[in-house]
Design a protein around this motif. Structure first.
Motif, PDB file in Angstrom:
ATOM      1  N   CYS A 197      37.826  54.161  62.852  1.00  0.00           N
ATOM      2  CA  CYS A 197      37.012  53.010  63.263  1.00  0.00           C
ATOM      3  C   CYS A 197      37.730  52.116  64.271  1.00  0.00           C
ATOM      4  CB  CYS A 197      36.621  52.190  62.043  1.00  0.00           C
ATOM      5  SG  CYS A 197      35.559  53.051  60.870  1.00  0.00           S
ATOM      6  N   ASN A 198      38.920  52.514  64.708  1.00  0.00           N
ATOM      7  CA  ASN A 198      39.698  51.702  65.649  1.00  0.00           C
ATOM      8  C   ASN A 198      39.872  50.282  65.136  1.00  0.00           C
ATOM      9  OD1 ASN A 198      40.286  53.484  68.034  1.00  0.00           O
ATOM     10  ND2 ASN A 198      38.060  53.704  67.941  1.00  0.00           N
ATOM     11  N   ASP A 199      40.159  50.169  63.847  1.00  0.00           N
ATOM     12  CA  ASP A 199      40.297  48.866  63.207  1.00  0.00           C
ATOM     13  C   ASP A 199      41.755  48.662  62.820  1.00  0.00           C
ATOM     14  OD1 ASP A 199      40.313  46.707  61.299  1.00  0.00           O
ATOM     15  OD2 ASP A 199      38.141  46.983  61.097  1.00  0.00           O
ATOM     16  N   ARG A 200      42.454  47.894  63.636  1.00  0.00           N
ATOM     17  CA  ARG A 200      43.878  47.684  63.419  1.00  0.00           C
ATOM     18  C   ARG A 200      44.155  46.945  62.108  1.00  0.00           C
ATOM     19  NH1 ARG A 200      48.464  50.002  65.252  1.00  0.00           N
ATOM     20  NH2 ARG A 200      47.065  50.640  66.917  1.00  0.00           N
ATOM     21  N   GLU A 201      43.279  46.030  61.711  1.00  0.00           N
ATOM     22  CA  GLU A 201      43.492  45.280  60.474  1.00  0.00           C
ATOM     23  C   GLU A 201      43.427  46.199  59.252  1.00  0.00           C
ATOM     24  OE1 GLU A 201      44.302  42.181  59.999  1.00  0.00           O
ATOM     25  OE2 GLU A 201      43.989  41.232  61.944  1.00  0.00           O
ATOM     26  N   ILE A 202      42.440  47.096  59.214  1.00  0.00           N
ATOM     27  CA  ILE A 202      42.339  48.025  58.087  1.00  0.00           C
ATOM     28  C   ILE A 202      43.553  48.948  58.052  1.00  0.00           C
ATOM     29  CG2 ILE A 202      41.049  50.000  57.175  1.00  0.00           C
ATOM     30  CD1 ILE A 202      38.489  48.634  57.958  1.00  0.00           C
ATOM     31  N   PHE A 203      43.935  49.468  59.197  1.00  0.00           N
ATOM     32  CA  PHE A 203      45.104  50.335  59.274  1.00  0.00           C
ATOM     33  C   PHE A 203      46.351  49.603  58.786  1.00  0.00           C
ATOM     34  CE2 PHE A 203      48.779  51.882  61.754  1.00  0.00           C
ATOM     35  CZ  PHE A 203      48.784  53.213  61.395  1.00  0.00           C
ATOM     36  N   GLU A 204      46.527  48.370  59.249  1.00  0.00           N
ATOM     37  CA  GLU A 204      47.694  47.585  58.864  1.00  0.00           C
ATOM     38  C   GLU A 204      47.698  47.298  57.364  1.00  0.00           C
ATOM     39  OE1 GLU A 204      51.268  45.336  59.443  1.00  0.00           O
ATOM     40  OE2 GLU A 204      50.213  46.763  60.730  1.00  0.00           O
ATOM     41  N   THR A 205      46.526  47.061  56.787  1.00  0.00           N
ATOM     42  CA  THR A 205      46.428  46.851  55.344  1.00  0.00           C
ATOM     43  C   THR A 205      47.016  48.036  54.585  1.00  0.00           C
ATOM     44  OG1 THR A 205      44.464  45.446  55.534  1.00  0.00           O
ATOM     45  CG2 THR A 205      44.815  46.552  53.428  1.00  0.00           C
ATOM     46  N   ALA A 206      46.690  49.243  55.044  1.00  0.00           N
ATOM     47  CA  ALA A 206      47.203  50.438  54.374  1.00  0.00           C
ATOM     48  C   ALA A 206      48.715  50.564  54.539  1.00  0.00           C
ATOM     49  CB  ALA A 206      46.501  51.681  54.918  1.00  0.00           C
ATOM     50  N   VAL A 207      49.215  50.349  55.751  1.00  0.00           N
ATOM     51  CA  VAL A 207      50.657  50.494  55.979  1.00  0.00           C
ATOM     52  C   VAL A 207      51.427  49.472  55.151  1.00  0.00           C
ATOM     53  CG1 VAL A 207      52.499  50.451  57.690  1.00  0.00           C
ATOM     54  CG2 VAL A 207      50.296  51.434  58.288  1.00  0.00           C
ATOM     55  N   ARG A 208      50.937  48.245  55.104  1.00  0.00           N
ATOM     56  CA  ARG A 208      51.649  47.220  54.332  1.00  0.00           C
ATOM     57  C   ARG A 208      51.620  47.517  52.844  1.00  0.00           C
ATOM     58  NH1 ARG A 208      50.413  41.472  57.575  1.00  0.00           N
ATOM     59  NH2 ARG A 208      51.396  42.164  59.517  1.00  0.00           N
ATOM     60  N   TYR A 209      50.522  48.075  52.355  1.00  0.00           N
ATOM     61  CA  TYR A 209      50.499  48.430  50.936  1.00  0.00           C
ATOM     62  C   TYR A 209      51.439  49.602  50.665  1.00  0.00           C
ATOM     63  CZ  TYR A 209      48.712  48.786  46.192  1.00  0.00           C
ATOM     64  OH  TYR A 209      48.619  48.789  44.825  1.00  0.00           O
ATOM     65  N   TYR A 210      51.516  50.547  51.584  1.00  0.00           N
ATOM     66  CA  TYR A 210      52.427  51.688  51.429  1.00  0.00           C
ATOM     67  C   TYR A 210      53.859  51.199  51.230  1.00  0.00           C
ATOM     68  CZ  TYR A 210      54.645  56.217  52.508  1.00  0.00           C
ATOM     69  OH  TYR A 210      55.378  57.377  52.450  1.00  0.00           O
ATOM     70  N   VAL A 211      54.276  50.204  52.014  1.00  0.00           N
ATOM     71  CA  VAL A 211      55.675  49.766  51.957  1.00  0.00           C
ATOM     72  C   VAL A 211      55.905  48.620  50.982  1.00  0.00           C
ATOM     73  CG1 VAL A 211      56.087  50.533  54.317  1.00  0.00           C
ATOM     74  CG2 VAL A 211      55.476  48.141  53.912  1.00  0.00           C
TER      75      VAL A 211
END
Length: 658
Positions: A197-211
């Motif tokens: 979806c080209n949604d940087r906020e959603i992507f960032e949410t996942a990366v931050r939860y991963y770490v």
């Protein structure tokens, strides 16, 4: 570390575009598969022969759906959806490999049917339903959309809307109430939706939860130590492989976006794979340390023999990355991959992509870098932690960055000042004022070019707003803390706070005026469903101080998985006596579903002269008064947020300060 102040004339650089296709398979990956099959190059060709034989890889596949509702526990169309998702994904790949348009047409037909029809994902296990099959569906859509398959863009936009409005809401808070593989199913699909979806906020949410997620599935909560022990090692080997496999899938997607998530926490992912592979290959000399999990529900004393030796199709990807891309030894992962080669389907259902021999086989040194200029990428997964004298920033680095520029602002929209540089993935800012909220971004430098800046992350200097303090009250077992980012107060708390035992809890507080109120919104999904959290007014910091408290509390029921969440008003009128429950009320949906605190809930505690009143709200607008008590006006008074895990571990809770 030297502090440099330079003016940066924009808030932060334009959010970078995503590389497409860029989920599990980049354009370079698809080309490598095409070439390997055309040239019958081993082992890719042998992997293709296995892949081609699957019934889900046939263009004459007969679609089983669509349905308006699917669910898990109780099951509604789960096998139909998973079957169709497998077929959409594998037909999309067959189109990319062979160029036969019939495969593309089958994939498009399946994607369109479900995205136009499915309206709800239901059931107690809805997170797994939304996290497994839909991951394959979004991968199929990504390949089809970016391969000249003839899929109209308006249909792709409808599919975007479907993923955002039907699938993502089920996964948005992940699954911290469960074993870590639940979190990881949510993680990979949230990340995939963000990219598609080209949604940087959603992507960032996942990366931050991963770490830095609070549930069992974040990297260092799932692979719990440097020996590689996994949170589910003591449960069974099937779920253990499922969880680490899904973490690896997150890493591959991040890699295609220029992020070296594979290397995070000193290659912790590889340690988990080596440990798990070694044990499942029959070795018994693995260390095991019994550890409390994040939920407080799962305790294991030794590695489980259940499903031991039944290797899942998750090893080829990780072997090829660490050994062939990066030149890092992984003897047990290699042995597992060798044993499975050519790797078959990712059974059962839609648990894994599988077929790693076809998908991921590369020659040593190949694929170190995708063909993309770094200016379209940015660091991600920023984590801020505070000490009394500094704020420490860490992040997931770019694949080929040589250094990083760290910028800071007093407002989210800037202006940002460059405060330093780093050649590693961390930075310490010791020029902070306590109570002031600062915003940070990080940009990478590669070949003299500066990347786009990361999405900002924020934190108050010293960790808390001005005038606030944090401390443990009583013997909490494990020390707690709290940190404020300008919106959310994230609390890590141990201790016990029930209506029958002496309290021990974490308290984040300030002085209370004679007439004022405090409102907080308790966010969904604490890391333990045994957590107690709420607002408390008390006369002092001694464990037996008088207090009045409005708390969310999970009452015991016959089923440990289904606590009776309620709002409770408690009071201790004098030092040294037991607290009394003044009033209580059970919570209902949407705050609580299936015994889990799955929705937000607002609490308000008000002091007016000699009266303290507690009220609750499902939306922060309409309030219901629970009870009032009398309070001696001459007592010194504190007000704040109290939290306790009620388990042998700590818990994470998040509240919004109003």
């Amino acid at each position: 570390m030297a502090c440099i102040l330079l003016f940066y004339d924009t808030a932060f650089a334009q959010a970078p575009a995503f590389l497409h296709p860029g989920l599990l398979h980049s354009q370079a990956d698809l080309q490598r598969m095409r070439n390997g099959v055309a040239q019958q190059r081993s082992p890719i060709y042998e992997g293709y022969l296995v892949f081609r034989e699957s019934p889900f890889s046939h263009y004459d596949y007969r679609i089983k759906g669509p349905l308006t509702t699917v669910g898990r526990n109780p099951g509604i169309g789960q096998s139909d959806y998973d079957s169709d998702a497998n077929a959409a994904y594998q037909n999309a790949l067959m189109w990319a490999i062979t160029g036969d348009k019939r495969y593309a047409e089958t994939a498009i037909r399946i994607i369109d049917a479900w995205s136009n029809t499915l309206k709800a994902v239901t059931g107690k296990d809805a997170v797994l339903m939304a996290g497994l099959g839909p991951f394959k569906m979004v991968n199929a859509a990504e390949i089809i959309r970016h391969s000249n398959a003839g899929w109209p863009e308006d249909a792709a936009k409808r599919t975007e809307k479907h993923f955002r409005q039907v699938i993502y809401p089920v996964l948005a808070e992940f699954a911290p109430f469960a074993n870590g593989n639940w979190d990881d199913a949510a993680l990979k699909t949230v990340m995939g939706i963000g990219i598609f979806c080209n949604d940087r906020e959603i992507f960032e949410t996942a990366v931050r939860y991963y770490v830095n997620g609070w549930g069992n599935g974040s990297l260092t909560h799932y692979i719990i130590n440097d020996t590689g022990q996994v949170q589910e090692t003591g449960r069974d080997q099937a779920h253990t492989q499922l969880g680490i496999g899904m973490l690896a899938e997150c890493c591959e997607m991040a890699w295609h976006q220029g992020l070296n998530l594979y290397a995070y926490a000193d290659n912790r992912l590889l340690k988990g794979f080596e440990y798990t592979a070694k044990y499942n290959l029959g070795y018994n000399d693995i260390p095991y340390t019994p550890m409390p999990d994040r939920t407080g529900k799962y305790s294991h004393m030794r590695p489980s023999e259940v499903a031991r030796g039944n290797l899942r199709a998750v090893f080829e990807q990780v072997y090829n990355h660490y050994v062939h891309r990066m030149g890092i030894e992984a003897p047990f992962t290699k042995a597992a991959a060798d044993k499975l080669r050519p790797e078959g389907p990712g059974n059962p259902g839609a648990d894994h992509p599988g077929y790693g021999t076809l998908f991921y086989s590369i020659d040593p040194g190949e694929g170190n870098r995708h063909a993309q200029n770094i200016v379209t990428e940015s660091p991600a997964g920023l984590v801020l932690t505070a000490t009394p004298d500094a704020s420490t920033l860490s992040w997931v680095g770019l694949v080929d960055a040589s250094s990083y520029i760290i910028k800071r602002a007093d407002k989210k929209n800037g202006p940002y000042l460059t405060i330093g540089t780093s050649t590693g993935n961390f930075f310490s800012d010791d020029h902070v004022k306590k109570g002031v909220v600062y915003y940070y971004t990080v940009a990478g430098i590669s070949n003299g070019k500066e990347s786009a800046a990361s999405i900002p992350v924020s934190l108050a200097g010293g960790g808390l707003p001005g005038g606030w303090r944090n401390r443990d009250i009583g013997n909490t077992g494990k020390a707690g803390y709290a940190q404020y980012d300008g919106n959310l107060l994230r609390i890590e708390a141990g201790g016990v706070f029930t209506d029958t035992l002496q309290e021990a809890f974490n308290y984040t507080y300030r002085k209370l005026l004679r007439n004022e109120e405090m409102i907080v919104g308790v966010c969904p999904q604490p890391s333990s469903q045994f957590t107690t959290v709420g607002l408390m007014i008390r006369s002092g910091l001694e464990p037996d101080s008088p207090f009045a408290a409005l708390m969310l509390y999970p009452g015991k029921t016959k089923e440990i998985e289904v606590p009776a969440w309620m709002m409770q008003f408690l009071q201790r009128k004098a030092p040294g006596i037991n607290a009394s429950v003044i009033a209580r009320e059970l919570l209902t949906p949407p705050a609580v579903t299936y015994g889990r605190l799955t929705g937000s809930y607002w609490l308000k505690l008000k002091r007016s002269g000699n009266t303290i009143t507690g009220s609750g709200s499902y939306d922060g607008i309409k309030w219901q008064q629970l009870a009032s008590v009398e309070w001696r006006a001459d007592q010194p008074v504190l007000i704040g947020v109290a939290a306790a895990s009620n388990i042998s571990n700590t818990t994470t809770v998040r509240v919004r300060l109003h």
